[in-house]
Design a protein around this motif. Structure first.
Motif, mmCIF file in Angstrom:
data_model
loop_
_atom_site.group_PDB
_atom_site.id
_atom_site.type_symbol
_atom_site.label_atom_id
_atom_site.label_comp_id
_atom_site.label_asym_id
_atom_site.label_seq_id
_atom_site.Cartn_x
_atom_site.Cartn_y
_atom_site.Cartn_z
ATOM 1 N N GLN A 185 31.351 79.994 37.743
ATOM 2 C CA GLN A 185 30.260 79.133 36.316
ATOM 3 C C GLN A 185 29.809 77.862 36.071
ATOM 4 O O GLN A 185 29.048 76.965 36.298
ATOM 5 C CB GLN A 185 30.679 79.418 34.819
ATOM 6 C CG GLN A 185 30.736 81.130 34.738
ATOM 7 C CD GLN A 185 31.619 80.875 33.150
ATOM 8 O OE1 GLN A 185 31.439 80.386 32.030
ATOM 9 N NE2 GLN A 185 31.998 82.582 32.557
ATOM 10 N N CYS A 186 30.967 76.655 36.612
ATOM 11 C CA CYS A 186 30.947 75.160 36.735
ATOM 12 C C CYS A 186 30.282 75.465 37.904
ATOM 13 O O CYS A 186 29.240 74.362 38.056
ATOM 14 C CB CYS A 186 32.803 74.837 36.466
ATOM 15 S SG CYS A 186 32.508 72.878 36.910
ATOM 16 N N LEU A 187 30.578 75.785 39.499
ATOM 17 C CA LEU A 187 29.682 75.839 40.231
ATOM 18 C C LEU A 187 28.260 75.676 40.353
ATOM 19 O O LEU A 187 27.687 74.780 40.482
ATOM 20 C CB LEU A 187 30.550 76.499 41.877
ATOM 21 C CG LEU A 187 29.904 75.884 42.691
ATOM 22 C CD1 LEU A 187 30.386 74.491 43.336
ATOM 23 C CD2 LEU A 187 30.484 77.088 43.541
ATOM 24 N N GLN A 188 27.762 76.698 39.500
ATOM 25 C CA GLN A 188 26.848 77.035 39.676
ATOM 26 C C GLN A 188 26.118 76.298 38.711
ATOM 27 O O GLN A 188 24.814 75.535 38.437
ATOM 28 C CB GLN A 188 26.276 78.544 38.988
ATOM 29 C CG GLN A 188 26.966 79.597 39.824
ATOM 30 C CD GLN A 188 27.299 81.061 38.557
ATOM 31 O OE1 GLN A 188 27.020 81.049 38.096
ATOM 32 N NE2 GLN A 188 27.833 82.006 39.746
ATOM 33 N N ALA A 189 26.531 75.982 37.550
ATOM 34 C CA ALA A 189 26.604 74.432 36.876
ATOM 35 C C ALA A 189 26.197 73.089 37.324
ATOM 36 O O ALA A 189 25.422 72.412 37.368
ATOM 37 C CB ALA A 189 27.142 74.314 35.056
ATOM 38 N N LEU A 190 27.068 72.977 38.353
ATOM 39 C CA LEU A 190 27.161 72.087 38.982
ATOM 40 C C LEU A 190 25.954 72.019 39.793
ATOM 41 O O LEU A 190 25.327 70.963 40.467
ATOM 42 C CB LEU A 190 28.499 71.735 40.012
ATOM 43 C CG LEU A 190 29.418 70.864 38.698
ATOM 44 C CD1 LEU A 190 30.931 70.945 39.070
ATOM 45 C CD2 LEU A 190 28.596 69.208 38.265
ATOM 46 N N SER A 195 38.380 75.867 31.671
ATOM 47 C CA SER A 195 38.270 76.379 29.845
ATOM 48 C C SER A 195 36.957 75.924 29.324
ATOM 49 O O SER A 195 36.266 75.277 30.663
ATOM 50 C CB SER A 195 39.132 75.607 28.877
ATOM 51 O OG SER A 195 38.405 74.418 29.100
ATOM 52 N N PRO A 196 36.453 76.651 28.603
ATOM 53 C CA PRO A 196 35.265 76.428 28.177
ATOM 54 C C PRO A 196 34.286 74.757 28.793
ATOM 55 O O PRO A 196 33.069 74.143 28.737
ATOM 56 C CB PRO A 196 34.405 77.177 27.695
ATOM 57 C CG PRO A 196 35.299 77.832 27.666
ATOM 58 C CD PRO A 196 36.599 77.538 27.974
ATOM 59 N N ASN A 198 44.049 62.566 31.953
ATOM 60 C CA ASN A 198 43.775 63.840 32.451
ATOM 61 C C ASN A 198 42.492 63.618 33.249
ATOM 62 O O ASN A 198 41.328 64.840 32.216
ATOM 63 C CB ASN A 198 44.358 64.977 31.909
ATOM 64 C CG ASN A 198 45.787 65.190 32.094
ATOM 65 O OD1 ASN A 198 46.821 64.393 33.126
ATOM 66 N ND2 ASN A 198 46.206 65.612 31.068
ATOM 67 N N PRO A 199 41.807 63.363 33.605
ATOM 68 C CA PRO A 199 40.149 63.656 33.391
ATOM 69 C C PRO A 199 39.265 63.655 34.388
ATOM 70 O O PRO A 199 38.459 63.730 35.671
ATOM 71 C CB PRO A 199 39.518 61.590 34.448
ATOM 72 C CG PRO A 199 40.619 61.469 34.800
ATOM 73 C CD PRO A 199 41.608 62.022 34.346
ATOM 74 N N VAL A 200 39.290 65.230 33.697
ATOM 75 C CA VAL A 200 39.136 66.885 34.726
ATOM 76 C C VAL A 200 37.502 66.248 34.752
ATOM 77 O O VAL A 200 36.958 66.434 36.337
ATOM 78 C CB VAL A 200 39.517 67.266 34.012
ATOM 79 C CG1 VAL A 200 40.709 68.020 34.328
ATOM 80 C CG2 VAL A 200 37.980 67.893 32.694
ATOM 81 N N ASP A 201 36.273 65.147 34.552
ATOM 82 C CA ASP A 201 35.209 65.541 34.131
ATOM 83 C C ASP A 201 34.913 64.416 35.606
ATOM 84 O O ASP A 201 33.986 65.141 36.092
ATOM 85 C CB ASP A 201 35.090 65.016 33.176
ATOM 86 C CG ASP A 201 35.478 63.379 32.541
ATOM 87 O OD1 ASP A 201 36.484 62.916 32.634
ATOM 88 O OD2 ASP A 201 34.342 62.806 32.450
ATOM 89 N N LEU A 230 34.804 72.542 31.120
ATOM 90 C CA LEU A 230 33.198 72.860 32.182
ATOM 91 C C LEU A 230 32.410 71.676 31.595
ATOM 92 O O LEU A 230 31.636 71.368 32.526
ATOM 93 C CB LEU A 230 32.770 74.498 31.861
ATOM 94 C CG LEU A 230 31.431 74.728 32.861
ATOM 95 C CD1 LEU A 230 31.726 76.413 33.401
ATOM 96 C CD2 LEU A 230 30.437 74.429 32.592
ATOM 97 N N THR A 231 32.528 71.723 30.484
ATOM 98 C CA THR A 231 30.996 71.066 29.693
ATOM 99 C C THR A 231 31.058 69.603 30.070
ATOM 100 O O THR A 231 30.044 69.016 30.275
ATOM 101 C CB THR A 231 31.017 71.026 27.786
ATOM 102 O OG1 THR A 231 30.569 72.936 27.887
ATOM 103 C CG2 THR A 231 30.031 70.652 27.405
ATOM 104 N N ALA A 232 32.670 69.019 29.861
ATOM 105 C CA ALA A 232 32.194 67.668 30.368
ATOM 106 C C ALA A 232 31.979 67.186 31.510
ATOM 107 O O ALA A 232 31.710 66.458 32.082
ATOM 108 C CB ALA A 232 34.456 67.156 30.215
#
Length: 228
Positions: A12-17, A199-200, A135-138, A203-205
């Protein structure tokens, strides 16, 4: 490249990116400097001005990447190691860019003393701020945009620049290097997406930071033609 990401959340994250990337491509297409390049009206002076403005962002890249590594806690020690390795690989790339600038006719002292433009200031400030958070995953989103430029655009830009300036490749080595090597960086990024987008909220971040990075990167390119 969706097969590189295995988890459903990572997919989902990859598709959004990827959607962010397509919008970023449209934004790049509205930058006057790149429009001239596309039309074959790009001069060597344009190229020198691009490199002169680009250098600061390249220098600062390893700084925010290193800071982000230090901000990951011990549960993310594997992530920290990957990011430190990436920063180590790129922290002297600006020297290659300087050599291209001089080979294209620029003065080394000019490029070394040039200030950041407004877009670079904004991009650097945003990324350094995010890199200092726990933890700056964004920042995967920022890496997606910046590494994606190298993988998807650098070789094409280098070829167009050589064509419009009658170059022989001797002053587009920085772009060609990234065009050749950023595939490997993107592979590592796919692994990080799987590892960090779980987590959602994450993903949003990640997607938001990608969108902000894309917009500020375009601002940096728009500001290339302004004198300071």
């Amino acid at each position: 490249m969706t097969e590189q990401v295995l988890s459903p959340q990572g997919q989902q994250c990859l598709q959004a990116l990827m959607r962010v990337w397509f919008e970023f491509e449209r934004q790049l297409g509205r930058v006057p400097l790149l429009q001239r390049l596309e039309r074959g009206q790009f001069s060597k002076a344009d190229y020198c001005q691009l490199l002169l403005n680009w250098r600061q962002q390249v220098i600062e890249g390893s700084r925010w990447i290193s800071r982000s590594a230090s901000s990951f806690e011990r549960d993310y020690s594997d992530v920290r190691s990957t990011i430190i390795g990436h920063a180590r690989e790129e922290h002297r790339d600006y020297e290659m860019l300087e050599r291209d600038y001089v080979a294209a006719g620029g003065s080394l002292s000019d490029i070394q003393n040039a200030p950041r433009n407004i877009g670079t200031e904004a991009l650097h400030g945003f990324l350094m701020y995010r890199a200092g958070q726990p933890n700056p995953v964004d920042l995967i989103g920022a890496m997606w945009i910046i590494e994606g430029l190298g993988q998807k655009m650098a070789n094409d830009w280098a070829a167009q620049i050589d064509k419009t300036t009658c170059g022989d490749g001797s002053f587009t080595r920085f772009m060609r290097y990234h065009g050749a090597n950023d595939d490997d960086h993107m592979q590592k990024l796919y692994q990080l997406i799987d590892r960090l987008c779980q987590s959602p909220a994450q993903l949003t971040a990640i997607v938001r930071t990608a969108r902000v990075t894309a917009r500020l990167y375009c601002l940096q390119l728009e500001e290339v033609e302004h004198e300071y």
